[in-house]
Design a protein around this motif. Structure first.
Motif, PDB file in Angstrom:
ATOM      1  N   LEU A 164      89.353 -65.047   4.691  1.00  0.00           N
ATOM      2  CA  LEU A 164      90.366 -65.080   3.726  1.00  0.00           C
ATOM      3  C   LEU A 164      90.491 -66.606   3.578  1.00  0.00           C
ATOM      4  O   LEU A 164      90.991 -67.130   4.672  1.00  0.00           O
ATOM      5  N   HIS A 165      90.579 -67.208   2.451  1.00  0.00           N
ATOM      6  CA  HIS A 165      91.038 -68.754   2.548  1.00  0.00           C
ATOM      7  C   HIS A 165      91.282 -69.362   1.066  1.00  0.00           C
ATOM      8  O   HIS A 165      90.856 -68.557   0.121  1.00  0.00           O
ATOM      9  N   GLY A 166      91.857 -70.362   1.264  1.00  0.00           N
ATOM     10  CA  GLY A 166      92.257 -70.993  -0.227  1.00  0.00           C
ATOM     11  C   GLY A 166      90.934 -71.495  -0.916  1.00  0.00           C
ATOM     12  O   GLY A 166      89.927 -71.497  -0.017  1.00  0.00           O
ATOM     13  N   THR A 167      91.009 -71.928  -1.992  1.00  0.00           N
ATOM     14  CA  THR A 167      90.092 -72.279  -3.011  1.00  0.00           C
ATOM     15  C   THR A 167      90.331 -73.516  -3.773  1.00  0.00           C
ATOM     16  O   THR A 167      91.354 -73.354  -4.543  1.00  0.00           O
ATOM     17  N   PHE A 168      89.430 -74.375  -3.830  1.00  0.00           N
ATOM     18  CA  PHE A 168      89.810 -75.615  -4.668  1.00  0.00           C
ATOM     19  C   PHE A 168      88.579 -76.002  -5.639  1.00  0.00           C
ATOM     20  O   PHE A 168      88.694 -76.880  -6.483  1.00  0.00           O
ATOM     21  N   TRP A 169      87.573 -75.274  -5.511  1.00  0.00           N
ATOM     22  CA  TRP A 169      86.237 -75.196  -6.361  1.00  0.00           C
ATOM     23  C   TRP A 169      85.987 -74.763  -7.531  1.00  0.00           C
ATOM     24  O   TRP A 169      85.206 -74.697  -8.165  1.00  0.00           O
ATOM     25  N   HIS A 170      86.901 -73.633  -7.591  1.00  0.00           N
ATOM     26  CA  HIS A 170      86.756 -72.739  -8.884  1.00  0.00           C
ATOM     27  C   HIS A 170      88.290 -72.065  -9.128  1.00  0.00           C
ATOM     28  O   HIS A 170      89.188 -72.176  -8.334  1.00  0.00           O
ATOM     29  N   ASN A 171      88.228 -71.379 -10.321  1.00  0.00           N
ATOM     30  CA  ASN A 171      89.637 -70.858 -10.775  1.00  0.00           C
ATOM     31  C   ASN A 171      89.393 -69.757 -11.526  1.00  0.00           C
ATOM     32  O   ASN A 171      90.238 -69.315 -12.382  1.00  0.00           O
ATOM     33  N   ASN A 172      88.388 -68.767 -10.778  1.00  0.00           N
ATOM     34  CA  ASN A 172      87.668 -67.867 -11.499  1.00  0.00           C
ATOM     35  C   ASN A 172      87.939 -66.531 -10.894  1.00  0.00           C
ATOM     36  O   ASN A 172      87.065 -65.554 -10.842  1.00  0.00           O
ATOM     37  N   PHE A 173      89.046 -66.278 -10.469  1.00  0.00           N
ATOM     38  CA  PHE A 173      89.429 -65.099  -9.490  1.00  0.00           C
ATOM     39  C   PHE A 173      89.462 -63.847 -10.352  1.00  0.00           C
ATOM     40  O   PHE A 173      89.897 -63.833 -11.639  1.00  0.00           O
ATOM     41  N   GLY A 174      88.852 -62.891  -9.711  1.00  0.00           N
ATOM     42  CA  GLY A 174      88.771 -61.362 -10.548  1.00  0.00           C
ATOM     43  C   GLY A 174      86.946 -61.112 -10.729  1.00  0.00           C
ATOM     44  O   GLY A 174      86.978 -59.757 -11.090  1.00  0.00           O
ATOM     45  N   ILE A 175      86.264 -61.889 -10.375  1.00  0.00           N
ATOM     46  CA  ILE A 175      84.865 -61.945 -10.172  1.00  0.00           C
ATOM     47  C   ILE A 175      84.380 -62.381  -9.115  1.00  0.00           C
ATOM     48  O   ILE A 175      84.967 -63.280  -8.535  1.00  0.00           O
ATOM     49  N   PRO A 176      83.113 -61.685  -8.419  1.00  0.00           N
ATOM     50  CA  PRO A 176      82.361 -62.431  -7.469  1.00  0.00           C
ATOM     51  C   PRO A 176      82.093 -63.888  -7.706  1.00  0.00           C
ATOM     52  O   PRO A 176      81.760 -64.068  -8.745  1.00  0.00           O
ATOM     53  N   MET A 177      82.529 -64.854  -6.436  1.00  0.00           N
ATOM     54  CA  MET A 177      82.390 -66.179  -6.901  1.00  0.00           C
ATOM     55  C   MET A 177      81.828 -66.842  -5.471  1.00  0.00           C
ATOM     56  O   MET A 177      81.474 -67.889  -5.484  1.00  0.00           O
ATOM     57  N   SER A 178      81.742 -66.003  -4.172  1.00  0.00           N
ATOM     58  CA  SER A 178      81.760 -66.929  -3.099  1.00  0.00           C
ATOM     59  C   SER A 178      80.274 -66.752  -2.137  1.00  0.00           C
ATOM     60  O   SER A 178      79.680 -65.721  -2.847  1.00  0.00           O
ATOM     61  N   HIS A 179      80.399 -67.479  -1.290  1.00  0.00           N
ATOM     62  CA  HIS A 179      79.290 -67.014  -0.196  1.00  0.00           C
ATOM     63  C   HIS A 179      79.539 -65.895   0.803  1.00  0.00           C
ATOM     64  O   HIS A 179      78.735 -65.770   1.496  1.00  0.00           O
ATOM     65  N   GLY A 180      80.573 -65.076   0.380  1.00  0.00           N
ATOM     66  CA  GLY A 180      80.904 -64.096   1.326  1.00  0.00           C
ATOM     67  C   GLY A 180      81.959 -63.828   1.760  1.00  0.00           C
ATOM     68  O   GLY A 180      82.735 -62.773   2.006  1.00  0.00           O
ATOM     69  N   CYS A 181      82.653 -64.847   1.789  1.00  0.00           N
ATOM     70  CA  CYS A 181      84.317 -64.909   1.986  1.00  0.00           C
ATOM     71  C   CYS A 181      85.213 -64.339   0.778  1.00  0.00           C
ATOM     72  O   CYS A 181      84.640 -64.022  -0.209  1.00  0.00           O
ATOM     73  N   ILE A 182      86.696 -64.292   1.095  1.00  0.00           N
ATOM     74  CA  ILE A 182      87.365 -63.795   0.120  1.00  0.00           C
ATOM     75  C   ILE A 182      88.191 -64.927  -0.510  1.00  0.00           C
ATOM     76  O   ILE A 182      88.895 -65.512   0.431  1.00  0.00           O
ATOM     77  N   ASN A 183      87.757 -65.550  -1.416  1.00  0.00           N
ATOM     78  CA  ASN A 183      88.502 -66.487  -2.230  1.00  0.00           C
ATOM     79  C   ASN A 183      89.737 -66.319  -2.830  1.00  0.00           C
ATOM     80  O   ASN A 183      89.731 -65.349  -3.319  1.00  0.00           O
ATOM     81  N   LEU A 184      90.854 -66.805  -2.396  1.00  0.00           N
ATOM     82  CA  LEU A 184      92.244 -66.816  -2.964  1.00  0.00           C
ATOM     83  C   LEU A 184      92.634 -68.048  -3.656  1.00  0.00           C
ATOM     84  O   LEU A 184      92.221 -69.105  -3.294  1.00  0.00           O
TER      85      LEU A 184
END
Length: 354
Positions: free
Chosen positions: A296-316
């Motif tokens: 689980l970690h913070g995210t600064f490279w997108h703001n598109n929460f609600g659909i899959p966007m990561s390399h496997g982690c849980i973007n928040l």
């Protein structure tokens, strides 16, 4: 807040007047507070993927495509009925409308430099849209590093030096290796206090806390016994087949095993090879599969929460990741005695992914 036409035109004139400055520097001179923008700013987080539209809908006419790290004044936020439903937020900018998916909302907030740094290091957060890192050697002097450090990323300060502008700069050391050292202006980082990251509900028994993550709903729920205490939208792994490393978030039962308030993720150098990335200062990481780096970690490279966007982690969102970092066990105690305290390990909070 929606601006009147008169206010909008005034702000537009200010924007045009400052375009030359923004084209050559990522921040105004902190000595002149009149130049510090008061409005929220959109930092474009990706290159040539975020379009400015004539109307706030995806099938509207494209005015132009934006570039990574371009900075745009945000005049107001709106949620048109066209959505998309999972992320309906659009921003009014100077020449049209931009969807929030690849926009990081940032501000300029300058800080008073510290006078000394503990031997164990000082945790700090970037408070400008981005700051260009530099490296220094006796042979070559000051040179730009290939890293830019972005708003709300976290870093370990290990020294104070006189920078190339004869002002205080912080020496930052990567938690990944002591050999990765770079420098940024001290006014661009805000020291983080112990109270700010003190553990939440530390007296609860270890098995009283649990996290449930729904990949279908792209949503995380935190429980204390059977009471919901927190919820947040997420972005899980995309499951790309053309990337050499598996990027689908694995379902199953896990436990938090390691936590780092600042983590360098990916390669230590920005090689640009397909499927690779280099992200210094990823904030508020809580690993539940440490061997393969799933957290689980913070995210600064997108703001598109609600659909899959990561390399496997849980973007928040960064604020959500920070709350969870404080809440999950093992508890992170700060300040720390030495650099071994830059992370904490142990058998912690249960994470159920379905």
């Amino acid at each position: 807040m929606k601006l009147s036409r008169r206010d909008f035109l005034k702000l537009g004139a200010l924007t045009l007047g400052s375009l030359g400055t923004l084209a050559f520097a990522p921040y105004p001179d902190p000595r002149d507070e009149r130049e510090i923008p008061l409005l929220p700013i959109a930092r474009i987080a990706v290159d040539r993927q975020a379009a400015i539209y004539r109307e706030p809908r995806e099938h509207s006419w494209v005015v132009r495509w934006t570039l990574q790290d371009e900075l745009l004044n945000i005049y107001y936020t709106l949620t048109p009925p066209e959505g998309p439903a999972y992320n309906p937020f659009w921003f009014r900018v100077w020449d049209g409308y931009i969807h929030s998916a690849y926009v990081q909302t940032v501000y300029y907030r300058y800080n008073t430099p510290l006078e000394s740094i503990p031997e164990s290091g000082q945790l700090a957060e970037v408070t400008v849209p981005y700051t260009q890192a530099y490296q220094h050697s006796r042979a070559q002097g000051w040179q730009e590093h290939h890293f830019r450090l972005y708003y709300e990323t976290t870093h370990w300060i290990t020294d104070i030096v006189e920078g190339p502008d004869n002002r205080p700069w912080y020496q930052l050391t990567s938690e990944a290796t002591d050999y990765l050292v770079y420098y940024v202006p001290a006014t661009h980082l805000r020291p983080i206090s112990p109270d700010e990251i003190a553990p939440i509900s530390p007296d609860l028994p270890g098995d009283a806390k649990r996290i449930e993550i729904s990949l279908e709903r792209q949503f995380l729920t935190a429980y204390e016994v059977d009471k919901v205490v927190f919820g947040a939208r997420i972005s899980s792994g995309m499951g790309q087949k053309d990337v050499p490393v598996g990027t689908r978030t694995p379902k199953g039962e896990y436990h938090i095993t390691s936590k780092s308030p600042s983590k360098h993720m990916g390669s230590l150098s920005a090689s640009g090879a397909p499927g690779t990335y280099s992200l210094p200062g990823v904030p508020w990481t809580s690993f539940f599969i440490y061997e393969s780096g799933v957290a689980l970690h913070g995210t600064f490279w997108h703001n598109n929460f609600g659909i899959p966007m990561s390399h496997g982690c849980i973007n928040l969102r960064n604020a959500d990741a920070k709350w969870l970092f404080r809440w999950v066990t093992p508890a992170y105690e700060y300040p720390i005695a030495d650099r071994f305290g830059w992370d904490v390990r142990g058998y912690g909070t249960r994470v159920s992914i379905k």
